[in-house]
Design an enzyme around this catalytic site. Structure first.
Site, short mmCIF file in Angstrom:
data_model
loop_
_atom_site.label_atom_id
_atom_site.label_comp_id
_atom_site.label_asym_id
_atom_site.label_seq_id
_atom_site.Cartn_x
_atom_site.Cartn_y
_atom_site.Cartn_z
N GLY A 40 14.50 -26.13 2.34
CA GLY A 40 14.11 -24.74 2.04
C GLY A 40 14.35 -23.77 3.18
N GLU A 41 14.68 -24.27 4.37
CA GLU A 41 14.95 -23.35 5.48
C GLU A 41 16.20 -22.53 5.16
OE1 GLU A 41 15.24 -25.42 9.19
OE2 GLU A 41 13.11 -25.92 9.22
N ASP A 171 -3.90 10.39 -4.20
CA ASP A 171 -4.93 10.02 -3.23
C ASP A 171 -4.69 10.82 -1.94
OD1 ASP A 171 -2.86 8.68 -1.87
OD2 ASP A 171 -3.46 6.72 -2.61
N LYS A 194 -9.34 9.29 -4.43
CA LYS A 194 -9.29 7.92 -5.00
C LYS A 194 -10.23 7.02 -4.21
CE LYS A 194 -5.75 4.88 -4.07
NZ LYS A 194 -4.35 4.43 -4.12
C1 R5P Z 1 -1.67 3.90 -1.12
O1 R5P Z 1 -2.01 4.13 0.01
C2 R5P Z 1 -0.26 4.11 -1.57
O2 R5P Z 1 0.23 5.39 -1.29
C3 R5P Z 1 -0.15 3.84 -3.07
O3 R5P Z 1 -0.96 4.78 -3.75
C4 R5P Z 1 -0.60 2.46 -3.41
O4 R5P Z 1 -0.05 1.51 -2.55
C5 R5P Z 1 -0.22 2.14 -4.83
O5 R5P Z 1 -0.69 0.87 -5.14
P1 R5P Z 1 -1.02 0.46 -6.64
O6 R5P Z 1 0.20 0.77 -7.46
O7 R5P Z 1 -1.30 -1.02 -6.54
O8 R5P Z 1 -2.22 1.24 -7.06
#
Ligand code: R5P
Length: 305
Positions: A40-41, A171, A194
């Site tokens: 597998g290497e 977020d 978020k």
């Molecule tokens: C978070 O910090 C990133 O910007 C994305 O929002 C995140 O990695 C998305 O992950 P998932 O699709 O699992 O919610």
């Protein structure tokens, strides 16, 4: 092609993108044999004379990050031992980048470790795109070309959507990136707060008002799709009529593509920093935006071809 022209090699992660970049540059891909030993290497053999030449390796480290990173390290070592003049890794999606600080006791800083490993193997320069956080650039002591995908995504949004939409950052971490897209599009901008409950579950709350019927959610990456789907569902609850999304890195782990198909997202724009082709066959909502010309230009600027 003279003996001293630059060479582009492809690792096994994303050969289609490597071919597109090579054809943009009008150079052939360098010959390389990538195989496995019986245990597998990974077994690497460069089949070109690289002595004194500027060499580039395309390896996107998503989907099978550990395997592709190890393969890349071995390719760099082989090129260094064959006396290449410079060795540039082109890593469109840089894996292990989400662990970029010690946020609790007992965890590694994986982005820094990968930077150390790449440098120790003999890498002399890195070209990458939309790192999860820009401080990762500072983890390297070699030059880093940190390319940005917001211009490509903004252009694709303009082609796909009517005017009069609002850009949503799903977020706080995605504010900077989403704001750049919103600025290019002269669009209004709102943020979602978020709270991550687990790696698959998030809780969301919109800060501000959804002043338009059309929204486009912008993030750097999609992994489980928990973030995008929860953001889209919240926008729908708040009255959005048409919901699209645009991201740079489509990791789409587990059933992410299935979740997106069932979600209120009508169209998802994603670049090809990770290989899309077979994976998206049953995902009609997904539109791919290629990064090949952007990478080709970065290589051109570096070696002057
Ligand atoms: C978070 O910090 C990133 O910007 C994305 O929002 C995140 O990695 C998305 O992950 P998932 O699709 O699992 O919610």
């Amino acid at each position: 092609m003279n003996t001293y022209s630059p060479l582009l090699f492809s690792g096994s992660s994303h050969e289609t993108l490597a071919h597109h970049i090579a054809s943009q540059l009008a150079i052939p891909l360098g010959r390389i044999a990538l195989n496995k030993f019986p245990d597998g290497e990974i077994k690497v053999e460069i089949q070109e004379n690289v002595k004194g030449r500027h060499v580039f390796i395309l390896q996107s480290t998503g989907l099978h990050p550990s395997e592709y990173l190890m393969e890349l390290l071995l390719i760099i070592d082989a090129l260094k031992r064959s006396a290449a003049k410079s060795i540039t890794a082109v890593i469109p999606y840089f894996a292990y980048s989400r662990q970029d600080r010690k946020d609790k006791p007992g965890v590694p800083i994986t982005a820094k470790l990968i930077a150390n490993l790449l440098s120790a193997s003999g890498l002399t320069r890195l070209i990458t795109m939309d790192l999860h956080s820009s401080q990762i650039e500072g983890f390297f002591e070699i030059p880093v070309d940190h390319l940005k995908g917001h211009g490509l995504l903004a252009a694709a949004i303009t082609r796909q959507m009517r005017d009069n939409f609002i850009v949503v950052a799903p977020d706080v971490g995605s504010i900077k990136f989403a704001k750049k897209v919103a600025n290019l599009l002269h669009a209004e901008f709102v943020v979602i707060e978020k709270q991550r409950i687990s790696s698959h579950k998030v809780k969301m709350n919109l800060i501000g008002n959804l002043s338009k019927n059309q929204v486009v959610i912008i993030d750097d990456m999609c992994s489980t799709a928990g973030t995008l789907v929860a953001a889209a569902s919240l926008c729908k609850e708040l009255g959005a009529k048409q919901i699209s999304a645009a991201i740079t890195h489509g990791i789409f782990s587990e059933d992410a593509l299935g979740k997106i198909e069932k979600s209120p997202i009508e169209c998802l724009l994603v670049t090809d920093t990770l290989p899309p082709f077979d994976r998206y066959a049953s995902s009609p909502k997904i539109e791919v935006v290629t990064i090949a010309p952007t990478i080709a230009q970065a290589i051109q600027e570096w070696v002057g071809i």
